[in-house]
Design an enzyme around this catalytic site. Structure first.
Site, PDB file in Angstrom:
ATOM      1  CE  LYS A 185      -2.617   3.359   1.776  1.00 59.39           C
ATOM      2  NZ  LYS A 185      -2.103   4.287   1.162  1.00 59.39           N
ATOM      3  CD  GLU A 260      12.718   2.530  11.389  1.00 54.07           C
ATOM      4  OE1 GLU A 260      13.082   3.798  11.836  1.00 54.07           O
ATOM      5  OE2 GLU A 260      13.497   1.696  11.842  1.00 54.07           O
ATOM      6  CB  CYS A 294      13.082   9.829   7.581  1.00 57.54           C
ATOM      7  SG  CYS A 294      14.103   8.801   6.820  1.00 57.54           S
ATOM      8  CD  GLU A 395       9.467  14.198  10.743  1.00 58.03           C
ATOM      9  OE1 GLU A 395       8.231  13.845  10.634  1.00 58.03           O
ATOM     10  OE2 GLU A 395      10.426  13.657   9.980  1.00 58.03           O
TER      11      GLU A 395
HETATM   12  P1  NDP Z   1       1.858   9.110   6.594  1.00 59.49           P
HETATM   13  O1  NDP Z   1       1.877   8.475   7.994  1.00 59.49           O
HETATM   14  O2  NDP Z   1       0.743  10.246   6.565  1.00 59.49           O
HETATM   15  O3  NDP Z   1       1.517   7.967   5.659  1.00 59.49           O
HETATM   16  C1  NDP Z   1       2.478   6.618   5.207  1.00 59.49           C
HETATM   17  C2  NDP Z   1       1.523   5.802   4.670  1.00 59.49           C
HETATM   18  O4  NDP Z   1       0.643   5.292   5.674  1.00 59.49           O
HETATM   19  C3  NDP Z   1       0.694   6.271   3.500  1.00 59.49           C
HETATM   20  O5  NDP Z   1       0.818   5.124   2.632  1.00 59.49           O
HETATM   21  C4  NDP Z   1      -0.519   6.446   3.887  1.00 59.49           C
HETATM   22  O6  NDP Z   1      -1.694   6.361   3.138  1.00 59.49           O
HETATM   23  C5  NDP Z   1      -0.712   5.224   5.079  1.00 59.49           C
HETATM   24  N1  NDP Z   1      -1.598   5.412   5.898  1.00 59.49           N
HETATM   25  C6  NDP Z   1      -2.023   6.549   6.650  1.00 59.49           C
HETATM   26  N2  NDP Z   1      -3.314   6.116   7.407  1.00 59.49           N
HETATM   27  C7  NDP Z   1      -3.315   4.919   7.737  1.00 59.49           C
HETATM   28  C8  NDP Z   1      -3.800   4.135   8.409  1.00 59.49           C
HETATM   29  N3  NDP Z   1      -4.699   4.442   9.372  1.00 59.49           N
HETATM   30  N4  NDP Z   1      -3.632   2.689   8.427  1.00 59.49           N
HETATM   31  C9  NDP Z   1      -2.733   2.016   7.435  1.00 59.49           C
HETATM   32  N5  NDP Z   1      -2.181   3.158   6.703  1.00 59.49           N
HETATM   33  C10 NDP Z   1      -2.433   4.449   6.859  1.00 59.49           C
HETATM   34  O7  NDP Z   1       3.397   9.519   6.490  1.00 59.49           O
HETATM   35  P2  NDP Z   1       3.978  10.482   4.745  1.00 59.49           P
HETATM   36  O8  NDP Z   1       3.626   9.664   3.781  1.00 59.49           O
HETATM   37  O9  NDP Z   1       3.318  11.923   5.136  1.00 59.49           O
HETATM   38  O10 NDP Z   1       5.365  10.383   5.013  1.00 59.49           O
HETATM   39  C11 NDP Z   1       6.274  11.615   5.914  1.00 59.49           C
HETATM   40  C12 NDP Z   1       6.787  10.827   7.170  1.00 59.49           C
HETATM   41  O11 NDP Z   1       7.247   9.617   7.012  1.00 59.49           O
HETATM   42  C13 NDP Z   1       7.620  11.620   7.945  1.00 59.49           C
HETATM   43  O12 NDP Z   1       7.130  11.941   9.271  1.00 59.49           O
HETATM   44  C14 NDP Z   1       9.052  10.897   7.852  1.00 59.49           C
HETATM   45  O13 NDP Z   1       9.646  11.400   8.888  1.00 59.49           O
HETATM   46  C15 NDP Z   1       8.800   9.547   7.752  1.00 59.49           C
HETATM   47  N6  NDP Z   1       9.449   8.814   7.293  1.00 59.49           N
HETATM   48  C16 NDP Z   1      10.542   8.017   7.940  1.00 59.49           C
HETATM   49  C17 NDP Z   1      11.419   7.564   7.701  1.00 59.49           C
HETATM   50  C18 NDP Z   1      12.188   6.466   8.467  1.00 59.49           C
HETATM   51  O14 NDP Z   1      12.941   5.515   8.157  1.00 59.49           O
HETATM   52  N7  NDP Z   1      12.212   6.847   9.916  1.00 59.49           N
HETATM   53  C19 NDP Z   1      11.704   7.292   6.176  1.00 59.49           C
HETATM   54  C20 NDP Z   1      11.039   8.112   5.501  1.00 59.49           C
HETATM   55  C21 NDP Z   1       9.915   8.572   5.995  1.00 59.49           C
HETATM   56  P3  NDP Z   1      -1.963   7.549   2.467  1.00 59.49           P
HETATM   57  O15 NDP Z   1      -1.008   8.376   1.542  1.00 59.49           O
HETATM   58  O16 NDP Z   1      -3.116   7.199   1.581  1.00 59.49           O
HETATM   59  O17 NDP Z   1      -2.715   8.626   3.558  1.00 59.49           O
END
Ligand code: NDP
Length: 506
Positions: A185, A260, A294, A395
Site C-alpha cells: 500500500k 520507522e 526522514c 518534525e
Molecule cells: P503518513 O504517515 O501520512 O503516511 C504513510 C503511509 O501510511 C501512507 O501510505 C498512508 O496512506 C498510510 N496510512 C495513513 N493512514 C493509515 C492507516 N490508518 N492505516 C494504514 N495506513 C495508513 O506519512 P507520509 O507519507 O506523510 O510520510 C512522511 C513521514 O514519513 C515523515 O514523518 C517522515 O519522517 C517519515 N519517514 C520516516 C522514515 C524512517 O525511516 N524513519 C523514512 C521516510 C519517511 P495515504 O497516503 O493514503 O494517507
C-alpha cells in the site's frame, strides 16, 4: 505566461491495482488528481480510492500464492530480485523523470534514490544464498540441533511519499527473498512510481499473487490490510501518528509490526570543526530533497566560539541554493510535495518567528514566474533557537533549519538529545575523543562522524531509536530478522527412545 504543461501530453490515466498477477480497475468512483508539485497544472493521473473489499482480495491473492513461493528455493527467489535490479538499472533515467514529476525532487536526487534501490536489490538478492541458520552442538551424544529461517506468510508494506522507490524496495525485497508474499500500500501522493516499480517486479517474473498493489486511502485500504487475519506482519514507514495507530492495531492481533517514523536530526559542530565541511554538509542535509527526508538535518547545535562564523557561512550557502522545477538543469531544490506540506512549512516558519527565533534568511513562498504554479518555499535559517522552541522539537519536513548555540560538549549533547526522535545525528570535530564520546552519548540509530545526517548504504542497518522506530532495523542483515521466523530443530540419530535424555552429569 508559459504554455499549459498539459499540451501534447496523453490524457491522465486512472491508476490500477495489481492483484493476483493482473492489473485491475479499482472499482471506485472516487478519485483524486495526482499533481506535479512543481507545476500543479500538470496532472499525472487519477488515483482511485479502492474499497476495503478490494484490499481483502489482494490479501487473499497473496495468501493463495504463499505456499508455492515459500517452497521456491531461496536462491531462485533471490535471482528474481537480480532480474528486477537489472530492469531498474535499464529504466532508471525514465523512472527518475517520473519520480521528479510526481514527488518534486531534482533529477539528480531521483537518480540517487533509484541507485539506492538498485543497491538494495543487489544486496538482498544475495541473501537468497545466505539465508542460513546455525548448527549448534547438542548436549547429547549422536544428536545435533540447528535452526532454519521460515517465512511468515502474507506481509503488508505501507510506505510514504518521500522515497517512493527506495523505501518500498527496502521492504519488498527482503520480504520476498525470505519467502513471504506481499501486499503493498503506497502513499496516495505517489501512485505513478509505485505502479512503475510493481511493473518491474512483474516483468522480473514474480509469480501471480506474490506481490500485490492496492491504491487508496490509509484509513480504508490501510486498515483493511493491517486488520486482515491472514496478514502476519506489517512494515510501516511514515508519520508517528499513523505508526502509533498501526502498531496498536497490530498489537491487538499479536502480529509483528515494524515502524520507522519521524526524525529531528541534529548536526553538532564543535569549535575545532572543519568549518567549510560542516557548513556544506549541513546545507546539503537541510535543503537536499527540500528537507523532506526522514534523515534531513533540521537542527545545528554549534559551539558559541564558532557560531557567528558558522551561521554567516550557512546563510551565504542557503542563498546560493537554486530553487525550481527539479526536472530542469541547474536546480538544486524542488518544491514541497503538496499543498498540505507546503502549508506546514510556512506555518512552522511563522511559529519560529512568533516564538522569538531570529529568521536570518528565507521564510517566504517563491512565486516568481513559473514558480507561482508550484509549492516552492525558500531555504530558511533560524538562529538563536532554544530547545524550548517548537521549531526545535517538531518534525517540520521542509527546508527549515534551526541553529542552537551552546557552550561545550556537554551542553551540545544535552541539546542534541533533547527531542523525542532518535533517527540520525552527526558531529563535526577534529578531536577523536569527542567523536567517540558522541557515538556513546547520542541516542539515535545512525551516527555520522564528520559527515551529514542523510544517507545510508544497503548492507547496513537503517532505523531509529526513541519515538522514531520500533522493531528490527531495516536493510542490511537485520532486515531478514523481521521477515523470517526461526525454527529450532532437534535431530536424534541414536535410534533409541531416551537418546534425548538429559545426561547424568548435569
Ligand atoms: P503518513 O504517515 O501520512 O503516511 C504513510 C503511509 O501510511 C501512507 O501510505 C498512508 O496512506 C498510510 N496510512 C495513513 N493512514 C493509515 C492507516 N490508518 N492505516 C494504514 N495506513 C495508513 O506519512 P507520509 O507519507 O506523510 O510520510 C512522511 C513521514 O514519513 C515523515 O514523518 C517522515 O519522517 C517519515 N519517514 C520516516 C522514515 C524512517 O525511516 N524513519 C523514512 C521516510 C519517511 P495515504 O497516503 O493514503 O494517507
Amino acid at each position: 505566461m508559459s504554455a499549459s504543461p498539459a499540451a501534447g501530453r496523453p490524457a491522465p490515466r486512472t491508476y490500477r491495482n495489481f492483484i493476483g498477477g493482473k492489473w485491475v480497475d479499482a472499482e471506485s468512483d472516487k478519485t483524486v488528481a495526482n499533481l506535479n508539485p512543481a507545476d500543479t497544472r500538470d496532472v499525472l493521473g487519477q488515483v482511485p480510492f479502492s474499497s476495503a473489499e478490494q484490499a481483502r482480495r489482494a490479501v487473499a491473492a497473496a495468501q493463495a500464492a504463499f505456499p508455492a513461493w515459500r517452497d521456491t528455493p531461496a536462491p531462485r527467489r533471490g535471482a528474481m530480485l537480480f532480474k528486477a535490479m537489472a530492469l531498474l538499472d535499464a529504466e532508471k533515467e525514465e523512472l527518475a523523470r517520473l519520480l521528479t514529476r510526481e514527488e518534486g525532487k531534482t533529477i539528480k536526487e531521483s537518480l540517487g534514490e533509484i541507485q539506492r534501490a538498485i543497491n538494495i536489490l543487489e544486496y538482498t538478492g544475495g541473501e537468497g544464498r545466505r539465508l542460513g541458520g546455525d548448527t549448534v552442538p547438542s548436549e547429547l551424544p549422536r544428536n545435533f540441533a540447528y535452526t532454519v529461517r521460515h517465512p511468515l506468510g502474507v506481509v503488508a508494506t505501507v510506505t510514504p511519499w518521500n522515497f517512493p522507490v527506495a523505501i518500498p524496495v527496502w521492504k519488498i525485497a527482503p520480504a520476498l527473498v525470505c519467502g513471504n508474499t506481499v501486499v503493498f500500500k503506497p502513499a496516495t501522493l505517489t501512485p505513478e512510481t509505485a505502479s512503475a516499480l510493481v511493473s518491474i517486479f512483474e516483468r522480473a517474473g514474480l509469480p501471480a499473487g506474490v506481490l500485490n498493489l492496492v491504491l487508496g486511502s490509509g484509513g480504508t485500504v490501510g486498515n483493511a490490510i493491517v486488520d486482515h487475519p491472514d496478514v502476519r506482519a506489517v512494515s510501516f514507514t511514515g508519520s508517528n501518528e499513523v505508526g502509533a495507530e498501526i502498531y496498536g492495531r497490530g498489537a491487538q492481533r499479536m502480529i509483528r509490526v515494524q515502524c520507522e517514523m519521524g526524525g529531528k536530526n541534529p548536526v553538532v559542530v564543535m569549535a575545532d570543526a572543519d568549518l567549510d565541511l560542516a557548513v556544506e554538509s549541513t546545507a546539503l542535509g537541510a535543503f537536499g530533497s527540500t528537507g523532506q527526508r526522514c534523515t534531513a538535518t533540521s537542527r545545528v547545535v554549534v559551539e558559541e566560539a564558532l557560531a557567528d562564523r558558522f551561521v554567516e557561512a550557512l546563510v551565504a550557502r542557503a542563498r546560493q541554493v537554486r530553487v525550481g522545477n527539479g526536472a530542469e538543469a541547474g536546480v538544486d531544490m524542488g518544491p514541497a510535495v503538496d499543498k498540505s506540506q507546503f502549508e506546514t512549512d510556512l506555518r512552522y516558519i511563522d511559529i519560529g518567528r512568533k516564538e522569538g527565533a531570529e529568521l536570518l534568511c528565507g521564510g517566504r513562498r517563491l512565486v516568481d514566474g513559473a514558480l507561482a504554479s508550484g509549492y516552492f518555499v525558500e531555504p530558511t535559517v533560524f538562529d538563536r533557537v532554544t530547545t524550548a522552541h517548537q521549531i526545535a522539537q517538531d518534525e517540520i519536513f521542509g527546508p527549515v533549519i534551526s541553529v542552537i548555540r551552546v557552550n561545550g560538549y556537554e551542553e551540545a549533547i544535552e541539546a542534541a538529545n533533547n527531542v523525542k526522535f532518535g533517527l540520525a545525528a552527526s558531529i563535526f570535530t577534529s578531536d577523536a575523543r569527542n567523536a567517540y564520546r558522541f557515538v556513546d552519548d547520542i541516542d539515535v540509530g545512525i551516527v555520522h562522524i564528520n559527515n551529514g545526517t542523510p544517507g545510508g548504504e544497503a548492507q547496513l542497518p537503517f532505523g531509529g531509536s526513541k519515538a522514531t522506530g520500533v522493531g528490527p532495523r531495516e536493510q542490511g542483515r537485520t532486515a531478514i530478522e523481521f521477515y523470517s521466523e526461526i525454527k529450532t530443530v532437534y535431530v536424534d540419530y541414536t535410534g533409541r527412545q531416551g537418546g534425548g535424555k538429559i545426561p547424568s552429569w548435569r
